[in-house]
Design an enzyme around this catalytic site. Structure first.
Site, PDB file in Angstrom:
ATOM      1  N   ASP A  10       0.696  -1.250   0.030  1.00 48.53           N
ATOM      2  CA  ASP A  10       0.234   0.510   0.102  1.00 48.53           C
ATOM      3  C   ASP A  10       0.786   1.265   0.279  1.00 48.53           C
ATOM      4  OD1 ASP A  10      -2.698   1.741   0.522  1.00 48.53           O
ATOM      5  OD2 ASP A  10      -1.737   1.664   2.606  1.00 48.53           O
ATOM      6  N   CYS A  73      -4.564  -1.452  -2.263  1.00 49.56           N
ATOM      7  CA  CYS A  73      -4.532  -0.366  -2.116  1.00 49.56           C
ATOM      8  C   CYS A  73      -5.729   0.045  -3.220  1.00 49.56           C
ATOM      9  CB  CYS A  73      -3.022   0.612  -2.351  1.00 49.56           C
ATOM     10  SG  CYS A  73      -3.596   2.246  -2.737  1.00 49.56           S
ATOM     11  N   CYS A 184     -10.895   2.976   0.173  1.00 49.64           N
ATOM     12  CA  CYS A 184      -9.590   3.333  -0.040  1.00 49.64           C
ATOM     13  C   CYS A 184      -8.909   2.248   2.204  1.00 49.64           C
ATOM     14  CB  CYS A 184      -9.129   4.683   0.880  1.00 49.64           C
ATOM     15  SG  CYS A 184      -8.254   4.903   1.494  1.00 49.64           S
ATOM     16  N   THR A 185      -8.126   1.164   1.911  1.00 47.45           N
ATOM     17  CA  THR A 185      -7.879   0.937   2.788  1.00 47.45           C
ATOM     18  C   THR A 185      -7.425   1.042   3.822  1.00 47.45           C
ATOM     19  OG1 THR A 185      -5.530   0.679   2.389  1.00 47.45           O
ATOM     20  CG2 THR A 185      -7.164  -1.049   1.217  1.00 47.45           C
TER      21      THR A 185
HETATM   22  N1  DGL Z   1      -5.002   3.311   0.900  1.00 44.74           N
HETATM   23  C1  DGL Z   1      -4.749   3.989  -0.114  1.00 44.74           C
HETATM   24  C2  DGL Z   1      -6.505   3.079  -1.025  1.00 44.74           C
HETATM   25  O1  DGL Z   1      -6.482   2.414  -0.624  1.00 44.74           O
HETATM   26  C3  DGL Z   1      -4.913   5.029  -0.381  1.00 44.74           C
HETATM   27  C4  DGL Z   1      -4.255   6.092   0.538  1.00 44.74           C
HETATM   28  C5  DGL Z   1      -3.385   7.521  -0.117  1.00 44.74           C
HETATM   29  O2  DGL Z   1      -4.001   8.158  -0.706  1.00 44.74           O
HETATM   30  O3  DGL Z   1      -1.895   7.424  -0.800  1.00 44.74           O
HETATM   31  O4  DGL Z   1      -6.409   3.658  -1.660  1.00 44.74           O
END
Ligand code: DGL
Length: 267
Positions: A10, A73, A184-185
């Protein structure tokens, strides 16, 4: 039987919400995690940059000998999975399809809210897949860019988190959604705060479905480890290891001690 690890990555701590479910569903699988904490957030970056950075991350995991990869992600899954699939020759899964399946099963009134980063919302992928999966569905997407820095900072339950969630989610509530997909994770780290704000709306965290999908993929490819249980996991980050370690402990319930790697020098 294959005891090589699974690679999970991620842009930061978000993928730990997927790691948590993978540890429950696949306790015998070793994990190598990469969180690109030096360059988070990806959600406000262009598709070209997201693809360039994420190729570095998959190449790093492959160089560490992983047998399969989870793109934990949504931003990378929705913007760059096609490009990654062209270079990655081992089994690889993403997080958008499992989230869509879980949310399709959850909605009753077919009015669905999806929250994610700007880049995920811009991709339009959730809207497309949800409408294919639930005929007649109305899908409202909303970017919540401040959630990622709040989670990276560990501000997941305080008054700032609650007020931010109230502003972002109030609009979706007025539109009559009965389910809210966490696209979003990072967001499941603040799921208590989100649930408090949305009341009886069903909050869908795709992580469990993602872990189940990996279980199936390993079985289909004859890649299961055969171990009953393992604690042999390694966490890599590109910066700020102590903060990552704190979130890791909060999400996974134990300390792992992440190793810092200069990802741009790895190639
Ligand atoms: N954790 C990421 C997702 O699932 C996003 C975080 C970021 O903006 O870098 O989209």
């Amino acid at each position: 039987m294959d005891e090589r690890p699974i690679g999970i990555f991620d842009t930061g701590v978000g993928g730990l919400t997927v790691v948590s479910e993978v540890m429950k569903a696949l306790p015998g699988e070793r994990i190598i995690y990469f969180g690109d904490t030096a360059r988070v957030p990806y959600g406000s970056k262009s598709k070209e940059t997201i693809t360039k950075f994420s190729l570095q991350l998959v190449n790093f995991l492959i160089s560490r000998g992983v047998k399969a990869i989870i793109v934990a992600c949504n931003t990378i899954s929705s913007n760059s999975f096609g490009e990654l699939s062209r270079v990655v020759k081992i089994p690889m899964t993403e997080v958008v399809r499992p989230g869509v399946a879980a949310c399709s099963a959850a909605t009753r009134n077919k009015v669905i809210g999806v929250i994610g980063t700007e880049a995920t919302v811009r991709s339009g992928l959730y809207e497309k897949y949800l409408k294919e999966s639930v005929p007649g569905a109305t899908v409202y997407s909303k970017a919540c860019p401040l959630f990622v820095p709040l989670v990276e900072e560990g501000w997941t339950r305080n008054s700032v988190a609650r007020e931010t969630a109230g502003i972002y989610l109030g609009e979706l509530l007025e539109l009559g959604i009965d389910s809210l997909l966490l696209g979003c994770t990072h967001y499941p780290v603040m799921i208590d705060c989100i649930k408090e704000v949305v009341g009886d709306v069903t909050v869908v965290n795709p992580a469990e479905a993602v872990a189940r999908g990996m279980k199936t993929l390993l079985r289909e490819n004859g890649l299961e480890s055969g171990l009953e249980r393992t604690e042999d996991h390694t966490f890599y980050v590109s910066d700020n290891t102590p903060k990552f370690d704190g979130t890791c402990e909060a999400v996974l319930g134990r300390k792992f001690g992440a190793v810092k790697v200069d990802i741009e020098r790895e190639e």
